[in-house]
Scaffold this active site. Structure first.
Site, short mmCIF file in Angstrom:
data_model
loop_
_atom_site.label_atom_id
_atom_site.label_comp_id
_atom_site.label_asym_id
_atom_site.label_seq_id
_atom_site.Cartn_x
_atom_site.Cartn_y
_atom_site.Cartn_z
N THR A 248 0.84 -1.20 0.00
CA THR A 248 0.00 0.00 0.00
C THR A 248 0.87 1.24 0.00
OG1 THR A 248 -1.96 0.99 1.05
CG2 THR A 248 -0.18 0.30 2.51
N CYS A 249 0.27 2.40 -0.20
CA CYS A 249 1.02 3.65 -0.20
C CYS A 249 1.50 4.00 1.21
CB CYS A 249 0.15 4.80 -0.71
SG CYS A 249 -0.22 4.72 -2.47
#
Length: 270
Positions: A248-249
């Site tokens: 994920t970011c």
């Protein structure tokens, strides 16, 4: 001249104040719009959870989705009960489904899909509806039977804490100690994901590997992940194991990603 200068100054101040107001209103609108879109996406996934829990077809539970999915045969229902997730009905909504990921103590409780690329499901829900929440999705370069040495799964780090936002909590040792495993269900069998490492990677580069020359190359890769991990784990990963990477970011630098790695351990297979 002095009066003219004061008038110009007041005009400039009024313009700046107007721009500030417009900017604030614009920000409020964007936040409200995002909130509404997230809420709509969350509601859709809640309906899917009801469907995935194999609701009694005689009730109104998840009625819209059940109508779309149709009725499964008694033999199909038996198979569904073995794996604990109604994949027959989920596949009728979206044939791209490959599994269901759930993690205790987090918001993670979602179907996983695999598309034709890594773009579509960034902005589309499991149902195919366009939405910023997107889907939890497997890298299209992976095989959908999880036969690869490393299977990569992506999800957004959302503002409302849904999807993969909780992955970044694993930067803290205490969080890992509380939640060291996840559950992954597939149409062919279920797995425990034994988390063994997590680190921040650069999304501008192919930081996560798919292919390995041999067992030694794979083992060296796993060992390097554990050395750089944000937490310490006693999980042992051997050369003949398969792993899964959840990505994920993150916001340490431009295009940063947080990658969480786990060993796939079969619970049962059909």
């Amino acid at each position: 001249m002095k009066h003219l200068g004061n008038s110009r100054l007041r005009l400039i101040l009024h313009i700046l104040m107007g721009l500030c107001v417009v900017g604030i209103l614009g920000s409020v609108f964007v936040l409200f719009s995002d909130s509404q879109e997230y809420a709509k996406g969350d509601a859709t996934y809640q309906q899917l959870r009801l469907l995935g829990e194999l609701p009694d077809p005689s009730t109104d539970q998840a009625s819209t989705l059940l109508h779309t999915a149709g009725e499964a045969s008694s033999e199909e229902k038996k198979e569904q009960q073995i794996n604990g997730v109604d994949f027959i009905s989920l596949e009728r909504i979206n044939p791209d489904v490959v599994g269901w990921l759930a993690a205790e103590g987090t918001e993670i409780d979602y179907p996983v899909v695999r598309g034709k690329d890594n773009d579509f499901y960034l902005r589309h829900l499991f149902t195919g509806e366009r939405n910023k929440l997107g889907s939890i999705f497997m890298d299209y370069r992976n095989h959908n039977d999880f036969s690869d040495k490393n299977t990569i799964i992506y999800g957004h780090n959302t503002k409302d804490g849904s999807m993969f936002a909780s992955l970044t909590n694993y930067k803290d040792q205490g969080y890992y100690d509380s939640f060291p495993t996840m559950l992954f269900c597939t149409p062919d069998g279920n797995y425990m994901i034994q988390l063994f490492a997590g680190n921040v990677v650069d999304g501008n580069y192919e930081s996560v590997r798919f292919n390995f020359k041999d067992d030694y190359d794979f083992q060296s890769y796993v060992d390097s992940l554990k050395k750089k991990s944000t937490f310490k784990s006693n999980t042992i990963v051997k050369a003949d194991d398969r792993i899964i990477t959840l990505c994920t970011c993150s916001y340490e630098f431009d295009n940063a990603r947080y990658a969480l790695y786990g060993k796939l351990t079969p619970i049962w297979n059909q």
